[in-house]
Write a protein that holds these residues in place. Structure first.
Motif, PDB file in Angstrom:
ATOM      1  N   ALA A 184      82.544 101.588  38.349  1.00 38.91           N
ATOM      2  CA  ALA A 184      83.272 101.799  37.091  1.00 38.91           C
ATOM      3  C   ALA A 184      82.390 101.328  35.938  1.00 38.91           C
ATOM      4  O   ALA A 184      81.945 100.178  35.906  1.00 38.91           O
ATOM      5  N   SER A 185      82.138 102.211  35.027  1.00 42.23           N
ATOM      6  CA  SER A 185      81.244 101.932  33.911  1.00 42.23           C
ATOM      7  C   SER A 185      81.704 100.720  33.105  1.00 42.23           C
ATOM      8  O   SER A 185      82.873 100.585  32.766  1.00 42.23           O
ATOM      9  N   GLY A 186      80.764  99.819  32.835  1.00 45.32           N
ATOM     10  CA  GLY A 186      81.042  98.680  31.982  1.00 45.32           C
ATOM     11  C   GLY A 186      81.600  97.461  32.689  1.00 45.32           C
ATOM     12  O   GLY A 186      81.849  96.437  32.048  1.00 45.32           O
ATOM     13  N   PHE A 187      81.804  97.532  34.016  1.00 43.88           N
ATOM     14  CA  PHE A 187      82.307  96.365  34.729  1.00 43.88           C
ATOM     15  C   PHE A 187      81.172  95.721  35.515  1.00 43.88           C
ATOM     16  O   PHE A 187      80.360  96.401  36.130  1.00 43.88           O
ATOM     17  N   ASN A 188      81.131  94.398  35.503  1.00 44.74           N
ATOM     18  CA  ASN A 188      80.087  93.641  36.180  1.00 44.74           C
ATOM     19  C   ASN A 188      80.538  93.301  37.608  1.00 44.74           C
ATOM     20  O   ASN A 188      81.132  92.261  37.844  1.00 44.74           O
ATOM     21  N   TYR A 189      80.254  94.194  38.544  1.00 48.14           N
ATOM     22  CA  TYR A 189      80.649  94.010  39.936  1.00 48.14           C
ATOM     23  C   TYR A 189      79.737  93.017  40.647  1.00 48.14           C
ATOM     24  O   TYR A 189      78.566  92.862  40.287  1.00 48.14           O
ATOM     25  N   SER A 190      80.260  92.428  41.718  1.00 48.58           N
ATOM     26  CA  SER A 190      79.427  91.612  42.600  1.00 48.58           C
ATOM     27  C   SER A 190      78.424  92.544  43.293  1.00 48.58           C
ATOM     28  O   SER A 190      78.677  93.742  43.463  1.00 48.58           O
ATOM     29  N   GLU A 191      77.300  91.992  43.675  1.00 49.25           N
ATOM     30  CA  GLU A 191      76.294  92.784  44.407  1.00 49.25           C
ATOM     31  C   GLU A 191      76.885  93.335  45.703  1.00 49.25           C
ATOM     32  O   GLU A 191      76.562  94.445  46.109  1.00 49.25           O
ATOM     33  N   GLN A 192      77.760  92.559  46.341  1.00 46.50           N
ATOM     34  CA  GLN A 192      78.365  92.992  47.597  1.00 46.50           C
ATOM     35  C   GLN A 192      79.217  94.241  47.401  1.00 46.50           C
ATOM     36  O   GLN A 192      79.188  95.146  48.231  1.00 46.50           O
ATOM     37  N   MET A 193      79.960  94.299  46.292  1.00 48.15           N
ATOM     38  CA  MET A 193      80.792  95.478  46.030  1.00 48.15           C
ATOM     39  C   MET A 193      79.916  96.679  45.707  1.00 48.15           C
ATOM     40  O   MET A 193      80.188  97.791  46.152  1.00 48.15           O
ATOM     41  N   LYS A 194      78.850  96.463  44.967  1.00 51.80           N
ATOM     42  CA  LYS A 194      77.941  97.575  44.653  1.00 51.80           C
ATOM     43  C   LYS A 194      77.287  98.114  45.912  1.00 51.80           C
ATOM     44  O   LYS A 194      77.090  99.310  46.059  1.00 51.80           O
ATOM     45  N   ARG A 195      76.938  97.232  46.830  1.00 51.95           N
ATOM     46  CA  ARG A 195      76.250  97.646  48.064  1.00 51.95           C
ATOM     47  C   ARG A 195      77.193  98.195  49.124  1.00 51.95           C
ATOM     48  O   ARG A 195      76.730  98.803  50.089  1.00 51.95           O
ATOM     49  N   LYS A 196      78.500  97.996  48.987  1.00 52.40           N
ATOM     50  CA  LYS A 196      79.453  98.444  50.009  1.00 52.40           C
ATOM     51  C   LYS A 196      79.320  99.948  50.257  1.00 52.40           C
ATOM     52  O   LYS A 196      79.424 100.408  51.371  1.00 52.40           O
ATOM     53  N   ASP A 197      79.111 100.704  49.210  1.00 50.10           N
ATOM     54  CA  ASP A 197      78.841 102.140  49.328  1.00 50.10           C
ATOM     55  C   ASP A 197      79.944 102.911  50.062  1.00 50.10           C
ATOM     56  O   ASP A 197      79.691 103.585  51.052  1.00 50.10           O
ATOM     57  N   VAL A 198      81.161 102.767  49.577  1.00 51.82           N
ATOM     58  CA  VAL A 198      82.266 103.572  50.089  1.00 51.82           C
ATOM     59  C   VAL A 198      82.869 104.347  48.927  1.00 51.82           C
ATOM     60  O   VAL A 198      82.707 103.981  47.769  1.00 51.82           O
ATOM     61  N   VAL A 199      83.545 105.410  49.255  1.00 51.87           N
ATOM     62  CA  VAL A 199      84.312 106.167  48.266  1.00 51.87           C
ATOM     63  C   VAL A 199      85.774 105.792  48.491  1.00 51.87           C
ATOM     64  O   VAL A 199      86.266 105.820  49.628  1.00 51.87           O
ATOM     65  N   TRP A 200      86.462 105.431  47.416  1.00 54.85           N
ATOM     66  CA  TRP A 200      87.846 104.996  47.541  1.00 54.85           C
ATOM     67  C   TRP A 200      88.759 106.181  47.827  1.00 54.85           C
ATOM     68  O   TRP A 200      88.804 107.154  47.072  1.00 54.85           O
ATOM     69  N   ASP A 201      89.470 106.093  48.935  1.00 50.52           N
ATOM     70  CA  ASP A 201      90.477 107.072  49.337  1.00 50.52           C
ATOM     71  C   ASP A 201      91.587 106.303  50.046  1.00 50.52           C
ATOM     72  O   ASP A 201      91.573 105.067  50.064  1.00 50.52           O
ATOM     73  N   GLU A 202      92.548 107.001  50.632  1.00 51.75           N
ATOM     74  CA  GLU A 202      93.670 106.316  51.278  1.00 51.75           C
ATOM     75  C   GLU A 202      93.203 105.348  52.355  1.00 51.75           C
ATOM     76  O   GLU A 202      93.698 104.228  52.455  1.00 51.75           O
ATOM     77  N   ASN A 203      92.246 105.768  53.164  1.00 53.72           N
ATOM     78  CA  ASN A 203      91.780 104.948  54.277  1.00 53.72           C
ATOM     79  C   ASN A 203      91.009 103.709  53.802  1.00 53.72           C
ATOM     80  O   ASN A 203      91.288 102.593  54.237  1.00 53.72           O
ATOM     81  N   THR A 204      90.051 103.908  52.905  1.00 56.30           N
ATOM     82  CA  THR A 204      89.244 102.772  52.459  1.00 56.30           C
ATOM     83  C   THR A 204      90.080 101.797  51.630  1.00 56.30           C
ATOM     84  O   THR A 204      89.918 100.581  51.761  1.00 56.30           O
ATOM     85  N   LEU A 205      90.989 102.318  50.811  1.00 52.47           N
ATOM     86  CA  LEU A 205      91.866 101.430  50.041  1.00 52.47           C
ATOM     87  C   LEU A 205      92.799 100.642  50.961  1.00 52.47           C
ATOM     88  O   LEU A 205      93.039  99.456  50.739  1.00 52.47           O
ATOM     89  N   ASP A 206      93.294 101.285  52.018  1.00 49.80           N
ATOM     90  CA  ASP A 206      94.155 100.588  52.962  1.00 49.80           C
ATOM     91  C   ASP A 206      93.398  99.432  53.614  1.00 49.80           C
ATOM     92  O   ASP A 206      93.921  98.316  53.717  1.00 49.80           O
TER      93      ASP A 206
END
Length: 103
Positions: A44-66
Motif C-alpha cells: 500500500a503506497s505511503g505505508f512503512n511496512y515491516s521488512e517481513q510483510m514486504k518479503r511475505k509476497d502473497v496476494v490478499w484473497d479469502e484464503n490468505t486473509l483467513d
C-alpha cells in the motif's frame, strides 16, 4: 460465506482502531485496507511496512486473509502488527466478507 454486516461490526470492534477503510483515507497505525483484495502484501503506497510483510509476497484473497487473521504473527513471523488474531472461523469469514466490499 460471511455476513458483510457482522463483518463490519467485528471490524469496527477489532480493527478500526488501527486501520481505515475509505478510498482516500490516510493510513493509521496500520495501512488503509481499501482495495486489499488482489493487493500484494506490503505494497500500500505511503505505508512503512515491516521488512517481513514486504518479503511475505502473497496476494490478499479469502484464503490468505483467513490464514493471516487466524494467527497474524505465525503467518508473517516478525510482523509489527500487534494483534492476536480472530479464533472463530465464522468471524473471520464475516470480516473477510466486509473487506471484500472495500473496492
Amino acid at each position: 460465506m460471511g455476513s458483510v454486516e457482522n463483518g463490519r461490526v467485528l471490524f469496527m470492534r477489532l480493527c478500526a482502531v488501527c486501520h481505515n477503510t475509505g478510498k482516500d483515507e490516510r493510513h493509521r497505525i496500520g495501512p488503509t485496507l481499501f482495495g486489499i483484495f488482489g493487493r500484494k502484501s506490503g505494497t500500500a503506497s505511503g505505508f512503512n511496512y515491516s521488512e517481513q510483510m514486504k518479503r511475505k509476497d502473497v496476494v490478499w484473497d479469502e484464503n490468505t486473509l483467513d490464514q493471516f487473521l487466524l494467527l497474524p504473527r505465525q503467518f508473517v513471523p516478525g510482523t509489527s502488527m500487534m494483534f492476536n488474531g480472530i479464533k472463530k472461523a465464522q468471524d473471520r469469514r464475516d470480516v473477510i466478507a466486509f473487506l471484500a466490499t472495500l473496492k
